[in-house]
Write an enzyme that holds these catalytic residues in place. Structure first.
Site, PDB file in Angstrom:
ATOM      1  CB  SER A 149      -0.885   0.020   1.251  1.00 24.33           C
ATOM      2  OG  SER A 149      -1.575   1.252   1.370  1.00 24.33           O
ATOM      3  CE1 TYR A 169      -4.039  -2.092   5.274  1.00 26.29           C
ATOM      4  CE2 TYR A 169      -3.328   0.182   4.960  1.00 26.29           C
ATOM      5  CZ  TYR A 169      -3.744  -1.029   4.436  1.00 26.29           C
ATOM      6  OH  TYR A 169      -3.850  -1.177   3.072  1.00 26.29           O
ATOM      7  CE  LYS A 173      -1.429  -3.798   3.354  1.00 24.04           C
ATOM      8  NZ  LYS A 173      -1.481  -5.033   2.528  1.00 24.04           N
TER       9      LYS A 173
END
EC number: 1.1.1.138
Length: 262
Positions: A149, A169, A173
């Site tokens: 991402s 998160y 990533k």
């Protein structure tokens, strides 16, 4: 595409984790459209089998859905071996499964950490390793595309100077993107390529449930001034899986509408 530039995956098998919804479903449809037999790995979605079968019928290829917890090493290994037996030699993997927890950092728990990292980091590693071990045993080359991402590089905003509270998160990533480099370095000599595809903001069921004010703010800060459609992620993935990308490994490719320009 330029004249003469074609990509065909006929007689090849490609695995897509999380390939039954969102960006993953777009990947599944794209590789099927290019002629691949597709194995979709899903965790619990009730419609995964139906969705996968529908893609197979639409494009005239073999498709099959496999329920699998990507954080469970034994189950992943058995699933990869079963796919190889069911659909033929695996030539590519799109490790796309991912999850998030949106909470202020002071409220996050160890359970939240495990939930995110078990899928986004260990699950990616687990799946890549199982496929690579199979290729190494067979002395077979292959290509892996990991969905990371743009959040590997930034802290997403919810408003001007306001953070979208998803530190597990974003950090997962970042770990995922660096994992790609390490795996690419280890497996390059065996002809196994590993690259990361890093989307920006994309219209999916997950982002559709976000507050409209947050979505509008995020879109207004993208040079292309909009969220992407899932299908706009597929071209780079198809290229990386193909023989047109045989000198590409260890890279991270951002499809973010220009977000990282800023």
């Amino acid at each position: 595409m330029a004249p003469g530039f074609t990509i065909s995956f006929v007689n090849k098998t490609i695995i897509v984790t999380g390939g039954n919804r969102g960006i993953g479903l777009a990947f599944t449809r794209a590789v099927a459209a290019a002629g691949a037999n597709v194995a979709v790995i899903y965790r619990s979605a009730k419609d995964a089998v139906e969705v996968t079968e529908k893609v197979g019928k639409e494009f005239g290829v073999k498709t099959k859905a496999y329920q699998c917890d990507v954080s469970n090493t034994d189950i992943v290994t058995k699933t990869i071996q079963q796919i190889d037996a069911d659909l033929g030699a695996i030539s590519g993997l799109i490790a796309n499964a991912g999850v998030s927890v949106v909470k202020p950092a002071t409220e996050l728990t160890h359970e939240d950490f495990k939930f995110v990292y078990d899928v986004n980091v260990f699950g990616v590693f687990n799946t890549c390793r199982a496929v690579a071990k199979l290729w190494l045993q067979k002395q077979q080359k292959g290509s892996i595309v990991v969905t990371s991402s743009m959040s590997s590089q930034i802290i997403n905003q919810s408003s001007l100077n306001g953070s979208l509270t998803q530190v597990f998160y974003n950090s997962s990533k970042a770990a995922c993107s660096n994992l790609v480099k390490g795996l690419a370095a280890e497996w390059a000599s065996a002809g196994i390529r590993v690259n990361a595809l890093s989307p920006g903001y994309v219209n999916t069921d997950q982002t559709a449930h976000m507050d409209k004010k947050i979505r509008d703010h995020q879109a207004s800060n993208i040079p292309l001034n909009r969220f992407a459609q899932p299908e706009e992620m597929t071209g780079q993935a198809i290229l990386l899986l193909s023989d047109h990308a045989t000198y590409m490994t260890g890279g991270e490719y951002f499809i973010d509408g220009g977000q990282l320009i800023w």
